[in-house]
Structure formats: C-alpha cells, structure tokens
Design an enzyme around this catalytic site. Structure first.
Site, PDB file in Angstrom:
ATOM      1  CB  SER A  29      35.448  40.822  61.038  1.00  0.00           C
ATOM      2  OG  SER A  29      34.648  41.849  60.465  1.00  0.00           O
ATOM      3  CE1 TYR A  42      34.835  42.413  66.451  1.00  0.00           C
ATOM      4  CE2 TYR A  42      34.560  43.361  64.267  1.00  0.00           C
ATOM      5  CZ  TYR A  42      34.469  42.279  65.129  1.00  0.00           C
ATOM      6  OH  TYR A  42      34.017  41.069  64.657  1.00  0.00           O
TER       7      TYR A  42
END
Length: 275
Positions: free
Chosen positions: A134, A147
């Site tokens: 990401s 995350y």
C-alpha cells in the site's frame, strides 16, 4: 506452454481483477480465497480446467501444506500474486492486543506462509513474486499505525527476499496502490477514537469518509500494472500505482531526507564530534 499463477485474495478487489486478466491470457490460475460462492463464480466464468480453486484461511495451521500440495499437483508455478489482507484503522493505543495480533497474522505471517509454500516452485521456474502492499507501507497517517506496520513489514521482508533471490532468477516486485475503489474501503475494520484522539484519528477518519467517489481511482489500473510488471525482464522492486501514491510517497521520502540532513550532526559519534 501456459503459465501457472497463484493468486491469494482472488475473490475480490485487485485479486479478482488480476485473476480475470491472467485467465484471459490463457494462464492456469490457482485462485485462493475464503468465499466459496465467489470461487465457484470464477470456475463458472473461466474456460474448463483453467481455474483451480482453494478455499482456505491462510492463517490456518495447515495452510502452507495445502498450498504446497496444490502447486505440486499443478506441475509448478510461474507467478505468485501475494495479495490477501485486510485493513484496520484506529489509534495505536486503542487497538487491542487481539486486533493487533489478528492483522499481523493475516497481513504478515500468512504472507510468509504463502512464500514458504511457493518459493521452491518459483525458483524452479525462475518466476515472479508480486507482493501487494500500500502507499502506507512507506509511511503512516493518524489511524493507520497497525495497518501501515503490517504493510511496512511486507515491504522490508520483500526487499530482503529480492536480494536473497537474486542468484536464482526470481524477481520480486512490491505493488503500492493508492486509494482505489475496491471493497477494501467498505470492509476495513475501524476502532472509533475516544476524546483524546478525536482531533487526529477522528478528523482523519471523518475526512476519509467524506471523500467523493472521484477520489477513488479505478482499480483496473492496479490490475493492469500488475500484469505489465509480471512480464518485464527487469521489473522494479517497488511500484507505486496512482497519483496519490506517487505524490504521498515522494513527500514522505523528501521529509525523511530533510529530517536526516537536519539532525545529521547529532548522529555523529562522540569521537568524530571531538575530532
């Protein structure tokens, strides 16, 4: 001879789109996911015999053995798209130990399970490893701590792996998508902030939820990028996908360099300072 792909998280989002594209090239796809109905859809839509479905929780104790057996039965492997994972947003303090452990188990340890199961076959074929990260595998926002930590771990594991595999001919690429219109945004877990974190975590979550539809990119762009990278003779180690990913990662790197330069004198050893 048709190539063989193994794609985790194959039933939705980027994984589903890449699965469809790989099938369109004539590849045999080992599609791994937890939703039986969506795996059945893939079989129905693909040419006969082109999809092998594996209904599997990648955190299960037997996951590595199941995947390794499946790859052996397929006769080898050319491309791994290590894509399964989920999002967890909330303040670092408020995320429980159980929630933190769960996201590390899924996003990091399960990723390693897939690698252990597939790397022997990938070495034999001098294949490709595509690791989905990401843009916030490179930095963190308020609410993204756990995350981002899970994706940061994937980034560094993948970087080390790329170096370690250099003599074998296996190529590793980390895909760093920005904000795209997949099911990720609707399926992520959110721990709502208390009053202490309302000005930071709360503001970020409110701003994110207020983004207009046009702020979310077309996920087909990520799938197309993955397909392109999979064929490059010398692929990049990292590939940011989306204007927001490029812009935010560049800003983060520049900020880190500026901080490194600013505090360089404090980093010198006492012996060098005395000299």
């Amino acid at each position: 001879m048709a190539s063989t792909w193994l794609i985790t998280g194959a039933t939705s989002g980027f994984g589903r789109l890449v699965t469809e594209r790989a099938l369109a090239t004539g590849a045999h796809v080992i599609a791994v996911g937890r939703r039986r109905d969506r795996l059945a859809e893939l079989v129905e839509q693909a040419p006969a015999g082109q999809v092998t479905t594996v209904e599997l929780d990648l955190t299960a104790p037997d996951a590595q053995a199941v995947l390794a057996d499946t790859v052996r039965a397929a006769g080898g492997l050319d491309v791994l798209v290590n894509n399964a994972g989920y999002g967890l947003f909330g303040s670092v303090e408020q995320i429980s130990a159980e929630e933190a452990r769960a996201i590390i188990d899924t996003n990091v340890l399960a990723n390693l399970t897939v690698l252990r199961a597939t790397l022997p076959a990938l070495r034999a074929s001098q294949g490709r490893v595509l690791q989905t990260s990401s843009l916030i595998g490179q930095f963190a926002w308020p609410s993204s701590g756990l995350y981002a930590a899970s994706k940061g771990a994937v980034e560094l594991i993948s970087e080390a792996l790329a170096h370690e595999l250099t003599p074998t001919g296996v190529k590793v690429t980390i895909i760093e998508p920005g904000t795209f219109g997949t099911e990720f945004a609707t399926n992520l877990q959110v721990v709502l902030p208390n009053d202490v974190y309302a000005p930071t975590v709360g503001k970020f979550l409110n701003d994110f939820s207020a983004l207009p539809p046009e702020a979310f990119g077309d996920p087909n762009a990520v799938a197309d990028a993955i397909m392109t990278v999979s064929t490059l003779e010398e692929p990049p180690l990292r590939l940011a996908v989306g204007a927001d990913a490029v812009e935010n990662i560049r800003a983060s790197l520049r900020s880190r360099l500026a901080e490194l330069d600013r505090w360089e004198s404090l980093s010198l050893t006492p012996a060098r300072q005395a000299a």
